[in-house]
Design an enzyme around this catalytic site. Structure first.
Site, PDB file in Angstrom:
ATOM      1  N   HIS A 117       0.906  -1.382  -0.064  1.00  0.00           N
ATOM      2  CA  HIS A 117       0.139  -0.023  -0.062  1.00  0.00           C
ATOM      3  C   HIS A 117       0.875   1.232  -0.152  1.00  0.00           C
ATOM      4  O   HIS A 117       0.335   2.469  -0.185  1.00  0.00           O
ATOM      5  CB  HIS A 117      -1.248  -0.148   1.064  1.00  0.00           C
ATOM      6  CG  HIS A 117      -0.439   0.155   2.605  1.00  0.00           C
ATOM      7  ND1 HIS A 117      -0.271  -0.874   3.354  1.00  0.00           N
ATOM      8  CD2 HIS A 117       0.194   1.262   3.291  1.00  0.00           C
ATOM      9  CE1 HIS A 117       0.377  -0.165   4.524  1.00  0.00           C
ATOM     10  NE2 HIS A 117       0.390   0.825   4.491  1.00  0.00           N
ATOM     11  N   ASP A 141      -0.039  -7.591   1.414  1.00  0.00           N
ATOM     12  CA  ASP A 141       0.467  -6.292   1.622  1.00  0.00           C
ATOM     13  C   ASP A 141       2.059  -6.050   1.610  1.00  0.00           C
ATOM     14  O   ASP A 141       2.720  -5.439   2.358  1.00  0.00           O
ATOM     15  CB  ASP A 141      -0.151  -5.466   2.730  1.00  0.00           C
ATOM     16  CG  ASP A 141      -0.072  -4.437   2.940  1.00  0.00           C
ATOM     17  OD1 ASP A 141       0.124  -3.519   1.827  1.00  0.00           O
ATOM     18  OD2 ASP A 141      -0.089  -3.481   3.857  1.00  0.00           O
ATOM     19  N   SER A 163       4.967   2.993   7.980  1.00  0.00           N
ATOM     20  CA  SER A 163       4.399   1.705   7.088  1.00  0.00           C
ATOM     21  C   SER A 163       5.512   1.372   6.403  1.00  0.00           C
ATOM     22  O   SER A 163       6.119   1.937   5.365  1.00  0.00           O
ATOM     23  CB  SER A 163       3.247   2.039   6.408  1.00  0.00           C
ATOM     24  OG  SER A 163       2.511   0.998   5.978  1.00  0.00           O
TER      25      SER A 163
END
Length: 349
Positions: free
Chosen positions: A147, A177, A290
């Site tokens: 993402h 992911d 992230s």
């Protein structure tokens, strides 16, 4: 007077041993009847003066070597026949080896691993976003979250040294992911060590490194607070989720969307999502972490940071981007290791 020889080499108490012209090194009289010396005594006298010399030498070496661990002091105790656990006023001094390494401390882990953590800037038609990544090869293979780079038209990577590179996507796995990108023209980079997430236990200390809100190389610490949490995140950059996947994305939308326990956090996750088992940590994670590293105290990567819980932004369209409340989630590194060949082949699930 008849000569009286004592058995076992003992001297006569009424004779002067110097009166015998032949004597053994231990003073035993020569037996003229047998043509030799009697048997040697049952034990040889200890030469105490000579025995002390190597001990004294080792003791001097121990004093000189004390600054590098005190190992010689233990050797002295063994040479004297003493138990290393015993301590006397005149014996060897017990000591604990003090390692000069900072391994096992937050500062030591940060110093060792930070050079392998990068900041990723992804630009797309929806705007710009900032995430993090982990260098796993010297020529610039970098692991991050799908993402972070999903839908990106251009990817810029900044090393801890400040040097920037352009990167290309090698492969993505939206279901996990995960994504793998490769720097152009890189070599000799500092790489991270991938650990074993199956050995992770609740309560273990961990360190998180990333670029929250674009603050490169930010270090936080905490513990592993739970294992095998089901976390749902946006799967790709389509629909409403496209504006929500970036970390600190400029140009609208929510930040770092994901679902947990049937509820949505940090905005709308969109129509396409994926769920995976995650490590939970109370190390502070914020948008921009992230794709960064969750690290054990041996300096090994045990997870790829991927999501956070932020209750104040739980309603879609709220426009808020509250920070960490001590509930962060990371993809276990064993999931990554099992997926590396697929990512390198450019095949996603």
């Amino acid at each position: 007077m008849t000569e009286n020889l004592r058995p076992s080499g003992a001297h006569s108490t009424d004779q002067d041993p110097t009166s015998y012209p032949y004597a053994s090194p231990h003073g035993t009289a020569y037996d003229s009847a047998t043509g030799g010396y009697p048997p040697p005594p049952p034990y040889a006298p200890t030469n105490r003066r000579k025995a002390k010399r190597p001990v004294a030498l080792l003791a001097a070496v121990a004093i000189a070597a004390g600054v590098i661990g005190g190992g010689t002091a233990t050797l002295v105790g063994q040479f004297n026949g003493q138990d290393s656990a015993a301590t006397g006023s005149g014996g060897a001094v017990n000591g604990t080896t003090v390692s000069q390494s900072s391994k096992g401390t937050v500062a030591g882990v940060a110093e060792a691993v930070s050079p392998a953590i990068v900041e990723i800037g992804a630009a797309s038609s929806a705007g710009k976003s900032t995430g993090s990544g982990v260098v796993i090869t010297e020529d610039g293979e970098i692991v991050t979250n799908n993402h972070v780079i999903s839908g990106a038209q251009q990817i810029q990577v900044t090393l801890s040294t400040g040097r920037t590179y352009t990167a290309d996507v090698m492969g993505t796995d939206p279901d996990k992911d995960l994504a793998l990108i490769k720097l152009r023209g890189a070599s000799g980079l500092k790489t991270a060590t991938l650990g074993d997430s199956s050995k992770v236990r609740v309560g273990e200390e961990v360190v998180a490194i990333g670029s929250p809100e674009g603050l490169t190389g930010t270090v936080t610490s905490g513990i592993v607070s739970a294992l095998d949490r089901d976390v749902t995140v946006a799967k790709d950059d389509s629909g409403s989720s496209g504006q929500g996947q970036g970390q600190g994305r400029q140009g609208g939308g929510q930040e770092w969307p994901f679902e947990f326990g049937g509820q949505q956090f940090n905005g709308d996750t969109g129509e396409e999502t994926t769920t995976y088992k995650a490590l939970q940590t109370d190390a502070s994670l914020n948008p921009g972490n992230s794709g960064g590293a969750l690290i054990n105290m041996d300096g090994e990567i045990i997870g790829i940071n991927s999501a956070m819980y932020s209750p104040s932004s739980s309603s879609a369209g709220s426009g808020s981007s509250a920070g960490s409340v001590g509930l962060g989630f990371a993809i276990p590194v064993n999931t990554l290791k099992a997926d590396l060949d697929t990512l390198r082949a450019g095949n996603g699930s």
